[in-house]
Design a protein around this motif. Structure first.
Motif, PDB file in Angstrom:
ATOM      1  N   MET A   1       0.946  -1.308   0.061  1.00  0.00           N
ATOM      2  CA  MET A   1      -0.124  -0.209   0.032  1.00  0.00           C
ATOM      3  C   MET A   1       0.712   1.251  -0.092  1.00  0.00           C
ATOM      4  N   HIS A   2       1.987   1.120   0.463  1.00  0.00           N
ATOM      5  CA  HIS A   2       2.807   2.386   0.575  1.00  0.00           C
ATOM      6  C   HIS A   2       3.385   2.784  -0.678  1.00  0.00           C
ATOM      7  N   LEU A   6       5.034   6.528  -2.067  1.00  0.00           N
ATOM      8  CA  LEU A   6       6.082   6.490  -2.925  1.00  0.00           C
ATOM      9  C   LEU A   6       5.963   7.142  -4.206  1.00  0.00           C
ATOM     10  N   ILE A  98       4.261  -7.341   8.511  1.00  0.00           N
ATOM     11  CA  ILE A  98       3.415  -6.139   8.933  1.00  0.00           C
ATOM     12  C   ILE A  98       1.935  -6.375   8.214  1.00  0.00           C
ATOM     13  N   PRO A 108       8.969  -7.317   6.495  1.00  0.00           N
ATOM     14  CA  PRO A 108       9.546  -5.844   6.762  1.00  0.00           C
ATOM     15  C   PRO A 108      10.460  -5.504   5.469  1.00  0.00           C
ATOM     16  N   TYR A 111       9.070  -2.645   3.327  1.00  0.00           N
ATOM     17  CA  TYR A 111       9.083  -1.211   3.781  1.00  0.00           C
ATOM     18  C   TYR A 111      10.705  -0.886   3.885  1.00  0.00           C
ATOM     19  N   VAL A 112      11.474  -1.720   4.326  1.00  0.00           N
ATOM     20  CA  VAL A 112      12.907  -1.356   4.590  1.00  0.00           C
ATOM     21  C   VAL A 112      13.732  -2.347   4.124  1.00  0.00           C
ATOM     22  N   PRO A 113      14.143  -2.324   2.759  1.00  0.00           N
ATOM     23  CA  PRO A 113      14.611  -3.533   2.179  1.00  0.00           C
ATOM     24  C   PRO A 113      15.980  -4.229   2.712  1.00  0.00           C
ATOM     25  N   MET A 114      16.823  -3.298   3.242  1.00  0.00           N
ATOM     26  CA  MET A 114      18.038  -3.481   3.712  1.00  0.00           C
ATOM     27  C   MET A 114      18.017  -4.310   5.212  1.00  0.00           C
ATOM     28  N   ALA A 115      16.865  -4.504   5.604  1.00  0.00           N
ATOM     29  CA  ALA A 115      16.441  -5.196   6.773  1.00  0.00           C
ATOM     30  C   ALA A 115      16.766  -6.794   6.631  1.00  0.00           C
ATOM     31  N   ARG A 136      18.440   0.716  -2.018  1.00  0.00           N
ATOM     32  CA  ARG A 136      17.073   1.609  -1.939  1.00  0.00           C
ATOM     33  C   ARG A 136      15.755   0.724  -2.418  1.00  0.00           C
ATOM     34  N   SER A 137      14.828   1.106  -2.251  1.00  0.00           N
ATOM     35  CA  SER A 137      13.570   0.516  -2.822  1.00  0.00           C
ATOM     36  C   SER A 137      13.164   1.268  -4.154  1.00  0.00           C
TER      37      SER A 137
END
Lengths: 147, 256
Positions: A1-2, A6, A98, A108, A111-115, A136-137
């Protein structure tokens, strides 16, 4: 959804850039998105075309390239792709998914690919010291304007 | 910051309804930043809408202090913080649990920006940011974002020559970057009997024209407070009584 926010940030960025260059219109925009972010490209694209209406980017063309995720272990040199560890990533992140408003459960890394660095290890030697190719996404790689 | 960086733009947009950002940093680890950040959030949340952001991506501890684990929800405007009573809390630990997160270079700046870009804070009077130790990407990238807003930096140190030497380096960066430094908190002052550290600290305050926001004694029961893992035990601690006085000073510098 985000993807919607973006797309909004993408449109704001290209309009600000184009205006700073004295552009009359934006002809095309090329972005790269990380495979790891698992973005809904159709949703991103639809939102972009909706949001540029009435702006100097109204008739612009958006090209979205999905960059395949490639990993390299800094300990043993093993190279692998997201497909090779998809199951391991899913299992490792299962407790930390999430919940989205529409009921889907996102990893996760959406939202935060480098997680991903906390969620998988090298499939060969188990090292946590590995590199991923796109931190980066989403990244703007090209913008064509007319002055 | 590049005009063509949608992620950075989004990180800035996410803070648009935040009135004040209070940055808690020290340069050095182990001086009590996170406990003070959580304490300040608890104190201010009695009167205002408050959020606390744990930016220590390698050693997040705010969830431990506030007794939170996981359960994030997402939406159109990003990830919603988890509530600890009235405090909105966000930490990378909610995404990765207790796993280590080894990162270098672009990966580190990337994760900080993506994290900031995806938190749906909504309206806040105060956002307390618990910064990581060090002066690399994980501190500089957030500074570039936060200094665009009404902000105040609070330095936490102990009266030890070693910690103060690092705080001095940090202050030089902050001064160069025109960051609004609200003052300094001297933590665990009573377990450092040597006058040398105290003299060094007073000299630093004078050199940088800084005010001393408060002195906090060592709380021998803090470990039990932390093990209690909830806001109520933190609120009953000796530390919070000192933090309450400090939070009033912060409020007067940065009104809600």
């Amino acid at each position: 959804m985000h993807e919607l926010s973006l797309a909004g940030a993408l449109v704001d960025s290209i309009l600000e850039f184009a205006e700073s260059k004295g552009a009359r219109r934006v002809i095309s925009v090329e972005v790269r998105v990380s495979e790891l972010a698992q973005l809904d490209i159709n949703l991103l694209r639809e939102a972009y075309y909706e949001m540029v209406k009435g702006t100097i980017a109204e008739d612009s063309r958006l090209e979205v390239k999905v960059v395949s995720t490639e990993f390299k272990c800094n300990n043993c040199g093993k190279k692998w792709t997201l497909n090779d560890v998809r199951r391991a990533l899913f299992e490792s992140a299962s407790s930390y998914r999430i919940a989205d408003e529409d009921g889907t459960l996102d990893l996760p890394t959406h939202y935060v690919p480098m997680a991903v660095h906390a969620l998988i290890t090298c499939p060969s030697c188990g090292s946590t010291d590995f590199s991923a190719n796109m931190p980066r996404s989403l990244k703007v790689t090209k913008i064509e304007i007319e002055r | 910051m590049s005009l063509l960086d949608p992620i950075a733009k989004l990180a800035i947009k996410r803070l648009s309804q935040v009135k004040n950002v209070i940055l808690i940093g020290s340069g050095k680890g182990g001086v009590g930043k996170s406990v003070i950040a959580a304490g300040l959030a608890a104190s201010l949340s009695k009167r205002y809408e408050v959020g606390v952001l744990d930016l220590d991506i390698h050693g997040p501890t705010i969830p431990l202090l506030l007794g939170l684990k996981k359960g994030l929800k997402g939406g159109r405007e990003g990830i919603k913080p988890i509530m600890a009573n009235k405090i909105k809390v966000m930490s990378i630990a909610f995404l990765i649990g207790e796993r280590p997160l080894p990162l270098v270079g672009d990966e580190k700046s990337g994760i900080v920006l993506e994290f900031l870009a995806n938190i749906d804070w909504g309206a806040l009077s105060y956002l307390i940011v618990d910064l990581p130790p060090g002066m690399g990407d994980e501190m500089i990238i957030p500074l570039r974002i936060f200094r665009k807003f009404r902000h105040g930096f609070v330095i936490v140190t102990i009266p030890s020559k070693l910690a103060i030497s690092v705080a001095r380096r940090l202050l030089k960066i902050l001064r160069g970057e025109r960051v609004n430094v609200l003052g300094l908190i001297e933590n665990m002052y009573d377990i450092y009997p040597s006058e040398r550290g105290r003299t060094e600290l007073l000299s630093m305050l004078k050199e940088f024209n800084l005010s001393l926001l408060g002195r906090i004694p060592y709380d021998p029961h803090l470990e039990e407070v932390i093990s209690g893992r909830n806001l109520k035990t933190l609120e009953s601690s000796k530390l919070i009584r000192c933090v309450n006085i400090i939070s009033k000073k912060i409020e007067s510098s940065l009104p809600a």
